[in-house]
Write a protein that holds these residues in place. Structure first.
Motif, PDB file in Angstrom:
ATOM      1  N   ALA A 118     -36.258  48.675   0.208  1.00 13.65           N
ATOM      2  CA  ALA A 118     -35.878  48.788  -1.204  1.00 13.65           C
ATOM      3  C   ALA A 118     -36.942  48.244  -2.142  1.00 13.65           C
ATOM      4  CB  ALA A 118     -34.550  48.077  -1.437  1.00 13.65           C
ATOM      5  N   GLN A 119     -37.654  47.206  -1.718  1.00 13.14           N
ATOM      6  CA  GLN A 119     -38.668  46.608  -2.591  1.00 13.14           C
ATOM      7  C   GLN A 119     -39.846  47.568  -2.800  1.00 13.14           C
ATOM      8  OE1 GLN A 119     -40.458  42.934  -1.170  1.00 13.14           O
ATOM      9  NE2 GLN A 119     -40.814  42.218  -3.260  1.00 13.14           N
ATOM     10  N   SER A 126     -40.706  52.435 -10.069  1.00 15.84           N
ATOM     11  CA  SER A 126     -41.093  51.804 -11.338  1.00 15.84           C
ATOM     12  C   SER A 126     -42.391  52.382 -11.867  1.00 15.84           C
ATOM     13  CB  SER A 126     -41.224  50.292 -11.162  1.00 15.84           C
ATOM     14  OG  SER A 126     -39.982  49.698 -10.849  1.00 15.84           O
ATOM     15  N   ALA A 127     -43.348  52.618 -10.965  1.00 20.61           N
ATOM     16  CA  ALA A 127     -44.622  53.198 -11.381  1.00 20.61           C
ATOM     17  C   ALA A 127     -44.428  54.610 -11.915  1.00 20.61           C
ATOM     18  CB  ALA A 127     -45.602  53.198 -10.209  1.00 20.61           C
ATOM     19  N   VAL A 144     -33.670  55.421   1.304  1.00 24.27           N
ATOM     20  CA  VAL A 144     -33.592  54.411   0.246  1.00 24.27           C
ATOM     21  C   VAL A 144     -34.348  54.868  -0.996  1.00 24.27           C
ATOM     22  CG1 VAL A 144     -34.342  52.075  -0.387  1.00 24.27           C
ATOM     23  CG2 VAL A 144     -33.235  52.467   1.815  1.00 24.27           C
ATOM     24  N   LEU A 145     -35.467  55.555  -0.815  1.00 23.26           N
ATOM     25  CA  LEU A 145     -36.248  56.004  -1.957  1.00 23.26           C
ATOM     26  C   LEU A 145     -35.475  57.007  -2.811  1.00 23.26           C
ATOM     27  CD1 LEU A 145     -38.854  55.896  -3.565  1.00 23.26           C
ATOM     28  CD2 LEU A 145     -39.862  57.558  -1.975  1.00 23.26           C
ATOM     29  N   ARG A 150     -32.811  57.775  -8.039  1.00 25.10           N
ATOM     30  CA  ARG A 150     -31.654  58.234  -8.817  1.00 25.10           C
ATOM     31  C   ARG A 150     -31.028  57.093  -9.615  1.00 25.10           C
ATOM     32  NH1 ARG A 150     -29.423  62.352  -4.099  1.00 25.10           N
ATOM     33  NH2 ARG A 150     -30.903  64.035  -4.601  1.00 25.10           N
ATOM     34  N   ASP A 151     -31.004  55.908  -9.028  1.00 22.68           N
ATOM     35  CA  ASP A 151     -30.469  54.748  -9.757  1.00 22.68           C
ATOM     36  C   ASP A 151     -31.297  54.440 -11.005  1.00 22.68           C
ATOM     37  OD1 ASP A 151     -28.432  54.455  -7.953  1.00 22.68           O
ATOM     38  OD2 ASP A 151     -29.340  52.784  -6.862  1.00 22.68           O
ATOM     39  N   ALA A 152     -32.586  54.792 -10.964  1.00 25.60           N
ATOM     40  CA  ALA A 152     -33.474  54.548 -12.101  1.00 25.60           C
ATOM     41  C   ALA A 152     -33.468  55.702 -13.099  1.00 25.60           C
ATOM     42  CB  ALA A 152     -34.899  54.305 -11.609  1.00 25.60           C
ATOM     43  N   GLY A 153     -32.664  56.715 -12.823  1.00 27.39           N
ATOM     44  CA  GLY A 153     -32.576  57.854 -13.729  1.00 27.39           C
ATOM     45  C   GLY A 153     -33.606  58.933 -13.487  1.00 27.39           C
ATOM     46  N   LEU A 154     -34.322  58.854 -12.362  1.00 26.20           N
ATOM     47  CA  LEU A 154     -35.311  59.875 -12.041  1.00 26.20           C
ATOM     48  C   LEU A 154     -34.681  61.007 -11.243  1.00 26.20           C
ATOM     49  CD1 LEU A 154     -38.417  57.715 -11.013  1.00 26.20           C
ATOM     50  CD2 LEU A 154     -37.821  58.609 -13.271  1.00 26.20           C
TER      51      LEU A 154
END
Length: 251
Positions: A118-119, A126-127, A144-145, A150-154
């Protein structure tokens, strides 16, 4: 009509990049850290723009000695900066040719580690988000990716591999282990169609793994890769399966 995105990793020195671009809908262009370089990036971008193929960045660890396939334990901030650096280089070339980066697909060890860590996944996402939140992320189906993007709205596009062995948990068999690569062309053709039609794949232990096949990677390396790529595209055409970029009209 059933459709699928067909992608290939380009700019890695295989010598078939221009011809492969006649067969695929998305191109993942190496950004110089595991293979390729400025000239190769420029050629691939120019060809992709001419042929109407969606342009993607293929960033990796800075590891040309191992073709980016050696796992690394790097700080998240270093991974973030490295991905941004590679996106910036390809983006400048794409802009100069009248194109743009539509998606990002990590390469090699970076791809596989992000599928379960996840990290690392968060550093990549983020990038991409800070570079351009409209850019899609290509990631191993069910990984996980995918969730992190999707959690970040991508927009996450789930990728499958017809010529790679799968474990029962949906992860790929490491290249260092038996069963990692499938060399039987007829088997790969059958798996390709099954992945699209049935949304599943048989793991090396015989169990069936459900997956969301949105894009299929067409490997462009190897002495017979181009001929086989043409066979796969012909099989899709014969089966009435359309080929188009997954990043078009799906957001």
């Amino acid at each position: 009509m059933t459709t699928i995105d067909l992608n290939a990793d380009l700019g890695e020195g295989c010598g078939s990049d221009e011809a492969l671009l006649d067969l695929v809908s998305s191109a993942n262009i190496a950004c110089g850290w595991h293979a390729g370089g400025a000239s190769a990036m420029h050629e691939c971008v120019r060809w992709a723009v001419e042929k109407g193929v969606s342009i993607g960045a293929h960033p990796s660890f800075n590891d040309p000695e191992n073709f980016g396939r050696k796992e690394m334990a790097l700080p998240a901030a270093e991974i973030y900066a490295g991905v941004l650096y590679q996106l910036g280089a390809l983006s400048a070339i794409a802009q100069a040719e009248g194109g743009r980066i539509a998606h990002v697909k990590p390469h090699g060890a970076l791809y596989n580690q992000a599928a379960r860590d996840a990290q690392i996944a968060d550093a990549i996402v983020s990038a991409v988000h800070d570079f351009d939140p409209s850019v899609a992320v290509f990631a191993l189906a069910g990984s996980v990716l995918v969730t992190t993007a999707r959690d970040a709205g991508l927009f996450a596009v789930e990728e499958v591999f017809a010529d790679r062995g799968y474990r029962a948990d949906g992860s790929l068999v490491p290249r260092s282990e038996p069963g990692a690569l499938i060399d039987d062309e007829e088997a790969v053709l059958a798996r390709t169609l099954a992945m699209i039609r049935e949304q599943r794949v048989q793991a090396i232990d015989g169990t069936w793994v459900s997956l969301n096949a949105q894009t299929i990677c067409l490997h462009g390396d190897g002495p017979h890769a181009l001929a086989f790529a043409r066979r796969i595209r012909a099989a899709l055409d014969s089966a009435g399966i359309g080929v188009r970029a997954a990043t078009v009209d799906e957001r």
